[in-house]
Design a protein around this motif. Structure first.
Motif, mmCIF file in Angstrom:
data_model
loop_
_atom_site.group_PDB
_atom_site.id
_atom_site.type_symbol
_atom_site.label_atom_id
_atom_site.label_comp_id
_atom_site.label_asym_id
_atom_site.label_seq_id
_atom_site.Cartn_x
_atom_site.Cartn_y
_atom_site.Cartn_z
ATOM 1 N N VAL A 163 0.837 -1.205 0.000
ATOM 2 C CA VAL A 163 0.000 0.000 0.000
ATOM 3 C C VAL A 163 0.872 1.255 0.000
ATOM 4 C CG1 VAL A 163 -1.906 -1.150 1.175
ATOM 5 C CG2 VAL A 163 -0.153 -0.027 2.523
ATOM 6 N N SER A 202 0.777 5.723 0.273
ATOM 7 C CA SER A 202 0.098 7.003 0.433
ATOM 8 C C SER A 202 0.154 7.695 -0.925
ATOM 9 C CB SER A 202 0.788 7.858 1.495
ATOM 10 O OG SER A 202 2.093 8.215 1.052
ATOM 11 N N ASP A 203 -0.584 8.776 -1.074
ATOM 12 C CA ASP A 203 -0.558 9.501 -2.355
ATOM 13 C C ASP A 203 0.856 9.959 -2.696
ATOM 14 O OD1 ASP A 203 -3.257 9.130 -2.635
ATOM 15 O OD2 ASP A 203 -3.807 11.111 -1.843
ATOM 16 N N TYR A 254 3.059 7.024 -3.596
ATOM 17 C CA TYR A 254 2.703 6.506 -4.913
ATOM 18 C C TYR A 254 3.320 7.359 -6.021
ATOM 19 C CZ TYR A 254 -0.109 5.077 -8.910
ATOM 20 O OH TYR A 254 -0.508 4.643 -10.134
ATOM 21 N N SER A 293 -3.220 3.217 -9.271
ATOM 22 C CA SER A 293 -3.936 3.766 -8.121
ATOM 23 C C SER A 293 -5.157 2.925 -7.742
ATOM 24 C CB SER A 293 -4.361 5.211 -8.412
ATOM 25 O OG SER A 293 -5.184 5.267 -9.571
ATOM 26 N N VAL A 294 -5.797 2.313 -8.737
ATOM 27 C CA VAL A 294 -6.964 1.480 -8.451
ATOM 28 C C VAL A 294 -6.548 0.259 -7.628
ATOM 29 C CG1 VAL A 294 -8.786 0.050 -9.466
ATOM 30 C CG2 VAL A 294 -8.172 2.240 -10.520
ATOM 31 N N ASN A 327 -3.910 0.046 -5.768
ATOM 32 C CA ASN A 327 -3.468 0.512 -4.450
ATOM 33 C C ASN A 327 -4.662 0.672 -3.511
ATOM 34 O OD1 ASN A 327 -1.478 1.596 -2.571
ATOM 35 N ND2 ASN A 327 -2.405 3.594 -2.966
ATOM 36 N N GLN A 328 -5.726 1.274 -3.989
ATOM 37 C CA GLN A 328 -6.917 1.447 -3.160
ATOM 38 C C GLN A 328 -7.569 0.102 -2.819
ATOM 39 O OE1 GLN A 328 -7.985 4.270 -1.680
ATOM 40 N NE2 GLN A 328 -6.098 5.135 -2.495
ATOM 41 N N SER A 329 -7.523 -0.832 -3.761
ATOM 42 C CA SER A 329 -8.094 -2.148 -3.483
ATOM 43 C C SER A 329 -7.295 -2.870 -2.407
ATOM 44 C CB SER A 329 -8.144 -2.986 -4.761
ATOM 45 O OG SER A 329 -6.841 -3.383 -5.170
ATOM 46 N N ILE A 348 -5.698 -1.376 0.083
ATOM 47 C CA ILE A 348 -6.048 -0.733 1.356
ATOM 48 C C ILE A 348 -7.389 -1.267 1.864
ATOM 49 C CG2 ILE A 348 -6.675 1.460 2.445
ATOM 50 C CD1 ILE A 348 -4.627 2.819 0.619
ATOM 51 N N ARG A 349 -8.362 -1.411 0.964
ATOM 52 C CA ARG A 349 -9.672 -1.951 1.364
ATOM 53 C C ARG A 349 -9.547 -3.403 1.819
ATOM 54 N NH1 ARG A 349 -11.367 0.968 -3.240
ATOM 55 N NH2 ARG A 349 -11.339 -0.954 -4.490
ATOM 56 N N THR A 355 -2.864 6.694 9.873
ATOM 57 C CA THR A 355 -4.281 6.536 9.509
ATOM 58 C C THR A 355 -5.020 5.706 10.548
ATOM 59 O OG1 THR A 355 -3.763 6.682 7.145
ATOM 60 C CG2 THR A 355 -5.866 5.686 7.750
#
Length: 257
Positions: free
Chosen positions: A115, A117-118, A121, A139-140, A142-144, A146-147, A170
Motif C-alpha cells: 500500500v 500514500s498519495d 505513490y 492507483s486502483v 493501491n486502493q483495493s 487498502i480496502r 491513519t
C-alpha cells in the motif's frame, strides 16, 4: 514335430468356458435390474454422490487446516517475494514466545499488503519513469489493497501489525491502535517508542538491526497493535494475548554486547 505338438495343445473350444443358459438368464436379470434401478433412481444417486463428495472435501479441509499461533499483518509500500516472506516468517517463529494454541507446533502466519500514500505513490511512479520503466502498481490496485487490508483486520484474525508511517497514522487517527501503556502496564516502555506511545519503528529495534530477514522491510515500518474487534468469524471479541506477547518479544529483544 513341434508344429504337431502345438496343434495338439490348442485350447479346447468345446465350450468349457462358455456360460450355461441358466447363467445367461441370471446375468440378464441382474443387468435388467441395474438398468431399471438407474432409470428410476439415477438423479437420487447423482445428488447423493454430489453431497458425499462435498462432505468428504469439507472433512479433509477441517482436519488438514493449519492453526497458527500468531497472525502478523504487513501493510507497507513494498511486497516481499516468496523467499523473503519465508525467511521473515521463520524469523518471527523464532521470536514467538510459546505454543499458544497447544497443538505442539509454533507457527506464525504473515499476511502482506502493498500500500502507498498519495505522496509515496507519486514518488515511486516518478522513480520508474526516470528509468523509462512502467510502475506496475496503479492507483486502483493501491486502493483495493487498502480496502482488502481493512477487511482482513475486521475478520478478527490479526492484531499484530507492521505498518508504513502513512498506514500507522491513519489507523491511529481512526482510534484503531492499542496504546502501548495498556500492553506494558507498570513496566517501562521499550526504547524507541513513537512519541504518541502507539508503536515502535523497526529501525529502533535489535530485532531489525541484527536480522537480515527483517531488513527487507522499510526501516521506518512501525510495529504496533490493532485494538481487538468483534470477530465476524466467531462473533467474539478477539483474544489478543498472543499478539501482545509477540509484540513484547520483538520490541524488548536486546543483543548482549
Amino acid at each position: 514335430m513341434r508344429a504337431a505338438d502345438d496343434r495338439n495343445n490348442v485350447p479346447d473350444s468345446s465350450g468349457s468356458d462358455k456360460l450355461t443358459p441358466g447363467e445367461l438368464t441370471k446375468s440378464s436379470r441382474e443387468i435388467r435390474w441395474l438398468d431399471n434401478f438407474w432409470y428410476y433412481h439415477k438423479w437420487k444417486v447423482i445428488i447423493a454422490a454430489f453431497f458425499l463428495v462435498v462432505l468428504v472435501i469439507g472433512l479433509v479441509q477441517i482436519f488438514s487446516r493449519v492453526e497458527y499461533d500468531v497472525y502478523v499483518t504487513v501493510a507497507v509500500p513494498y511486497t516481499m517475494n516468496a523467499e523473503e516472506n519465508g525467511r521473515f516468517t521463520e524469523l518471527l517463529q523464532k521470536f514467538c514466545p510459546r505454543d499458544f494454541n497447544g497443538d505442539g507446533d509454533v507457527l506464525v502466519y504473515v499476511q502482506g499488503y502493498q500500500v502507498y500514500s498519495d505522496s509515496e505513490y507519486e514518488s515511486e511512479k516518478a522513480y520508474w519513469e526516470v528509468r523509462s520503466e512502467q510502475f506496475q502498481i496503479n492507483s486502483v490496485y493501491n486502493q483495493s489493497q487498502i480496502r482488502a487490508f481493512d477487511q482482513y483486520l475486521m475478520n478478527g484474525q490479526s492484531t499484530l501489525l507492521l505498518l508504513s508511517p502513512y498506514m500507522f497514522e491513519t489507523k491511529k487517527d481512526n482510534g484503531h491502535l492499542l496504546a502501548l501503556a495498556d500492553v506494558y502496564g507498570e513496566d517501562p516502555l521499550p526504547e524507541g517508542v513513537t512519541a504518541d506511545g502507539y508503536g515502535i519503528r523497526l529501525s529502533e529495534t535489535d530485532f531489525y538491526r541484527n536480522n537480515p530477514a527483517a531488513r527487507v522491510l522499510p526501516a521506518d515500518t512501525v510495529l504496533c497493535l490493532h485494538t481487538p474487534v468483534l470477530s465476524v468469524r466467531n462473533g467474539k471479541i478477539q483474544d489478543d494475548t498472543a499478539a501482545r506477547e509477540m509484540f513484547r518479544a520483538i520490541a524488548d529483544y536486546r543483543v548482549k554486547e
